[in-house]
Design a protein around this motif. Sequence first.
Motif, short mmCIF file in Angstrom:
data_model
loop_
_atom_site.label_atom_id
_atom_site.label_comp_id
_atom_site.label_asym_id
_atom_site.label_seq_id
_atom_site.Cartn_x
_atom_site.Cartn_y
_atom_site.Cartn_z
N SER A 23 0.84 -1.19 0.00
CA SER A 23 0.00 0.00 0.00
C SER A 23 0.88 1.25 0.00
N VAL A 24 0.42 2.27 -0.71
CA VAL A 24 1.17 3.52 -0.83
C VAL A 24 0.22 4.69 -0.62
N PHE A 25 0.70 5.70 0.07
CA PHE A 25 -0.05 6.95 0.22
C PHE A 25 0.90 8.09 -0.11
N MET A 26 0.43 8.98 -0.99
CA MET A 26 1.22 10.16 -1.38
C MET A 26 0.44 11.41 -1.06
N ALA A 27 1.15 12.42 -0.60
CA ALA A 27 0.51 13.70 -0.27
C ALA A 27 1.48 14.84 -0.55
N ASP A 28 0.95 15.92 -1.08
CA ASP A 28 1.76 17.13 -1.26
C ASP A 28 2.10 17.71 0.09
N ASP A 29 3.35 18.02 0.31
CA ASP A 29 3.79 18.75 1.50
C ASP A 29 4.15 20.14 1.01
N THR A 30 3.20 21.06 1.08
CA THR A 30 3.40 22.40 0.53
C THR A 30 4.41 23.21 1.33
N LYS A 32 7.20 22.04 2.54
CA LYS A 32 8.54 21.61 2.14
C LYS A 32 8.67 21.48 0.63
N ASP A 33 7.62 21.81 -0.11
CA ASP A 33 7.61 21.76 -1.58
C ASP A 33 8.08 20.40 -2.09
N MET A 34 7.40 19.34 -1.63
CA MET A 34 7.72 17.98 -2.03
C MET A 34 6.49 17.12 -1.90
N VAL A 35 6.59 15.91 -2.40
CA VAL A 35 5.55 14.90 -2.20
C VAL A 35 6.07 13.92 -1.16
N SER A 64 7.93 1.97 5.43
CA SER A 64 8.99 2.87 4.97
C SER A 64 8.38 4.13 4.39
N GLY A 65 9.24 5.05 4.05
CA GLY A 65 8.77 6.31 3.48
C GLY A 65 9.81 6.89 2.55
N GLY A 66 9.36 7.84 1.77
CA GLY A 66 10.25 8.50 0.83
C GLY A 66 9.70 9.85 0.45
N ARG A 67 10.32 10.43 -0.58
CA ARG A 67 9.90 11.76 -1.01
C ARG A 67 10.19 11.92 -2.49
N SER A 68 9.51 12.88 -3.07
CA SER A 68 9.76 13.23 -4.47
C SER A 68 9.70 14.74 -4.59
N ASP A 69 10.60 15.29 -5.39
CA ASP A 69 10.59 16.72 -5.65
C ASP A 69 9.80 17.06 -6.91
N LYS A 70 9.23 16.03 -7.55
CA LYS A 70 8.39 16.22 -8.72
C LYS A 70 6.97 16.57 -8.28
N SER A 71 6.12 16.91 -9.22
CA SER A 71 4.71 17.15 -8.90
C SER A 71 4.08 15.83 -8.46
N GLU A 73 1.44 14.53 -9.64
CA GLU A 73 1.04 13.81 -10.86
C GLU A 73 2.22 13.04 -11.45
N ASP A 74 3.37 13.69 -11.53
CA ASP A 74 4.56 13.02 -12.07
C ASP A 74 5.06 11.92 -11.14
N THR A 75 4.92 12.12 -9.85
CA THR A 75 5.32 11.11 -8.87
C THR A 75 4.45 9.87 -9.00
N VAL A 76 3.15 10.06 -9.15
CA VAL A 76 2.24 8.93 -9.33
C VAL A 76 2.59 8.18 -10.61
#
Length: 95
Positions: A23-30, A32-35, A64-71, A73-76
């Motif tokens: 299972s994965v959950f993604m959320a914008d962190d405005t 820190k300007d990341m996902v 576990s967790g991670g991050r993306s500096d992309k939008s 939409e691009d991260t998904v």
Amino acid sequence: GYQKGDTEGFVNYGLSLENIVFSVFMADDTQKDMVKISFRSKGNFDCSEVAREHFNGGGHVNASGGRSDKSIEDTVKEFVNLLPNYAEKLENTTI
């Protein structure tokens, strides 16, 4: 009107579904300007491998967790495109 922490635990809902082991959950962190990305798994599927190899993260086998500096939409899209690389491991996961 949401507050930080309101989505904690959402990633676990996916694992309550029958035959779901990842299972994965993604959320914008405005702030820190990341996902922000949370991964959870059951059994021997190592979700931290996905976090480490693709999303600048880490953790444990089943959390576990991670991050993306992309939008988001691009991260998904990136996540969906890498899933076939893990199909065999997911299919062979033992719980």
